[in-house]
Design an enzyme around this catalytic site. Structure first.
Site, PDB file in Angstrom:
ATOM      1  N   ILE A 145      42.663  32.602  26.342  1.00 44.31           N
ATOM      2  CA  ILE A 145      41.553  33.530  26.475  1.00 44.31           C
ATOM      3  C   ILE A 145      41.240  33.689  27.952  1.00 44.31           C
ATOM      4  O   ILE A 145      41.635  32.856  28.778  1.00 44.31           O
ATOM      5  CB  ILE A 145      40.303  33.061  25.689  1.00 44.31           C
ATOM      6  CG1 ILE A 145      39.889  31.645  26.107  1.00 44.31           C
ATOM      7  CG2 ILE A 145      40.538  33.123  24.200  1.00 44.31           C
ATOM      8  CD1 ILE A 145      38.641  31.147  25.380  1.00 44.31           C
ATOM      9  N   ASP A 146      40.531  34.749  28.293  1.00 43.86           N
ATOM     10  CA  ASP A 146      40.234  35.057  29.687  1.00 43.86           C
ATOM     11  C   ASP A 146      39.409  33.958  30.346  1.00 43.86           C
ATOM     12  O   ASP A 146      38.679  33.210  29.672  1.00 43.86           O
ATOM     13  CB  ASP A 146      39.460  36.376  29.794  1.00 43.86           C
ATOM     14  CG  ASP A 146      40.284  37.577  29.368  1.00 43.86           C
ATOM     15  OD1 ASP A 146      41.524  37.470  29.379  1.00 43.86           O
ATOM     16  OD2 ASP A 146      39.684  38.614  29.032  1.00 43.86           O
ATOM     17  N   ARG A 147      39.511  33.907  31.671  1.00 44.67           N
ATOM     18  CA  ARG A 147      38.751  32.922  32.450  1.00 44.67           C
ATOM     19  C   ARG A 147      37.267  32.942  32.069  1.00 44.67           C
ATOM     20  O   ARG A 147      36.648  31.888  31.849  1.00 44.67           O
ATOM     21  CB  ARG A 147      38.890  33.226  33.946  1.00 44.67           C
ATOM     22  CG  ARG A 147      37.986  32.359  34.820  1.00 44.67           C
ATOM     23  CD  ARG A 147      37.828  32.957  36.213  1.00 44.67           C
ATOM     24  NE  ARG A 147      39.026  32.822  37.005  1.00 44.67           N
ATOM     25  CZ  ARG A 147      39.289  31.793  37.813  1.00 44.67           C
ATOM     26  NH1 ARG A 147      38.421  30.803  37.921  1.00 44.67           N
ATOM     27  NH2 ARG A 147      40.408  31.759  38.500  1.00 44.67           N
ATOM     28  N   THR A 149      35.711  34.039  29.441  1.00 43.32           N
ATOM     29  CA  THR A 149      35.383  34.004  28.019  1.00 43.32           C
ATOM     30  C   THR A 149      35.350  32.552  27.556  1.00 43.32           C
ATOM     31  O   THR A 149      36.250  31.780  27.875  1.00 43.32           O
ATOM     32  CB  THR A 149      36.427  34.782  27.195  1.00 43.32           C
ATOM     33  OG1 THR A 149      36.413  36.152  27.583  1.00 43.32           O
ATOM     34  CG2 THR A 149      36.119  34.693  25.704  1.00 43.32           C
TER      35      THR A 149
END
Length: 325
Positions: A145-147, A149
């Site tokens: 998952i994104d940094r 998130t």
């Protein structure tokens, strides 16, 4: 002559895949040549590049010592903290609740403080992982998952679990639910949105359209409003992804007219500054395993659900929703 005893984590691999990891200094062209000339054998017999390894097999390599001048194992993970935010663990997998702001793997910043390095450091300290004792395997993340998130990330602790979990994810046998805060309150309290997205590698964003885009992919997002804060003009959504596209929730909700609070790429910066929110209000909150293989090594996970810790935005704007999360 050099011998490798095939461990459980090495088993199941093709001969060529194993050798490329265990003897990285051996060029592929020579590897194939030495297999043909029987200078690389399996259990003292000729093998093929496609032969699958089994635990306990012995691979003999009658090749020059120069190919075994192996670089020292990478211990850079020891520079990361050991805190890995574990919410569930067994002998095969770890589920981590990654906090917002932490990357899963090293990015352009080259910081060693990543989620996977934290997991490796934790396992190393426990004596459950030592790169010096592994021929070809290291525990690995199965999803990302994104940094910025928060949410659940799966790590496989052994090679069989990694193979099986990758297959489970690829065949979409995990139901995931996300929580997010949107600017505005959708008129439809529950809906399925469909659009088309095209990834722009240069800007690291996606473009969304109602009509098909050349090179683009279909994007389907389901949401349900589970809370609203009329005074703040914000809504809390539970989201499920029918498809899994880059930045899908962020881009799709913004395109629908309800961008995520704190989103610097697709959101409304004026509103983000007003609320002093610098990271998207998004959490990969829960997952449930729906496995088709009821007899595999991970079959015990079938039907089990796991949740992340309460996202930071719940208590701030939607404390009344705690009872339904």
């Amino acid at each position: 002559m050099k011998e490798f005893v095939i461990s459980k984590n090495d088993s199941g691999q093709r001969v060529d895949k194993f050798l490329s990891k265990a003897v990285p200094l051996l060029p592929k062209s020579l590897m194939y040549k030495y297999i043909r000339l029987k200078r690389i054998k399996l259990n003292s017999k000729r093998c093929e590049i496609s032969t699958r390894l089994s635990e306990g097999d012995i691979m003999q390599l009658y090749i020059n010592d120069e190919f075994f001048e192996k670089k020292s194992s990478d211990h850079s993970f020891l520079s990361a903290p050991t805190e890995s935010y574990i919410v569930y663990e067994d002998e095969n997998i770890i589920l981590c609740d990654k906090p917002s702001g932490l990357v899963v793997h090293e990015d352009e910043s080259n910081s060693p403080d990543t989620l996977i390095n934290r997991v490796l450091h934790c396992l190393y300290e426990r004596g459950e992982f030592d790169p010096d004792n592994e021929n070809s395997f290291a525990p690995a993340l199965c999803n990302r998952i994104d940094r910025n998130t928060q949410g659940l990330v799966i790590c496989a602790k052994n090679a069989e679990a990694l193979r099986l979990m990758n297959e489970i994810i690829r065949e979409r046998q995990i139901e995931k639910e996300y929580l997010c805060v949107c600017i505005g309150i959708p008129e439809r309290k529950e809906a399925e949105l469909k659009a088309f997205s095209l990834r722009d590698m240069k800007s690291k964003t996606v473009r969304v359209s109602d009509k098909p885009i050349s090179g683009g992919k279909t994007m389907i997002t389901r949401y349900k409003v589970i809370g609203d804060n009329k005074e703040a003009g914000l809504s809390l959504l539970r989201v499920r992804l029918v498809t899994g596209r880059t930045h899908q929730i962020r881009a799709h909700m913004a395109y629908a007219g309800y961008p995520l609070l704190g989103d610097g790429k697709y959101g409304i910066n004026k509103v983000n500054r007003e609320y002093n929110v610098k990271t998207q209000a998004l959490c990969s909150y829960s997952l449930t395993f729906r496995l088709t293989d009821k007899s595999g090594a991970l079959s015990y996970l079938d039907g089990r659900s796991f949740k992340a810790h309460e996202p930071w935005f719940i208590g701030k704007w939607f404390p009344k929703t705690r009872e339904i999360l």
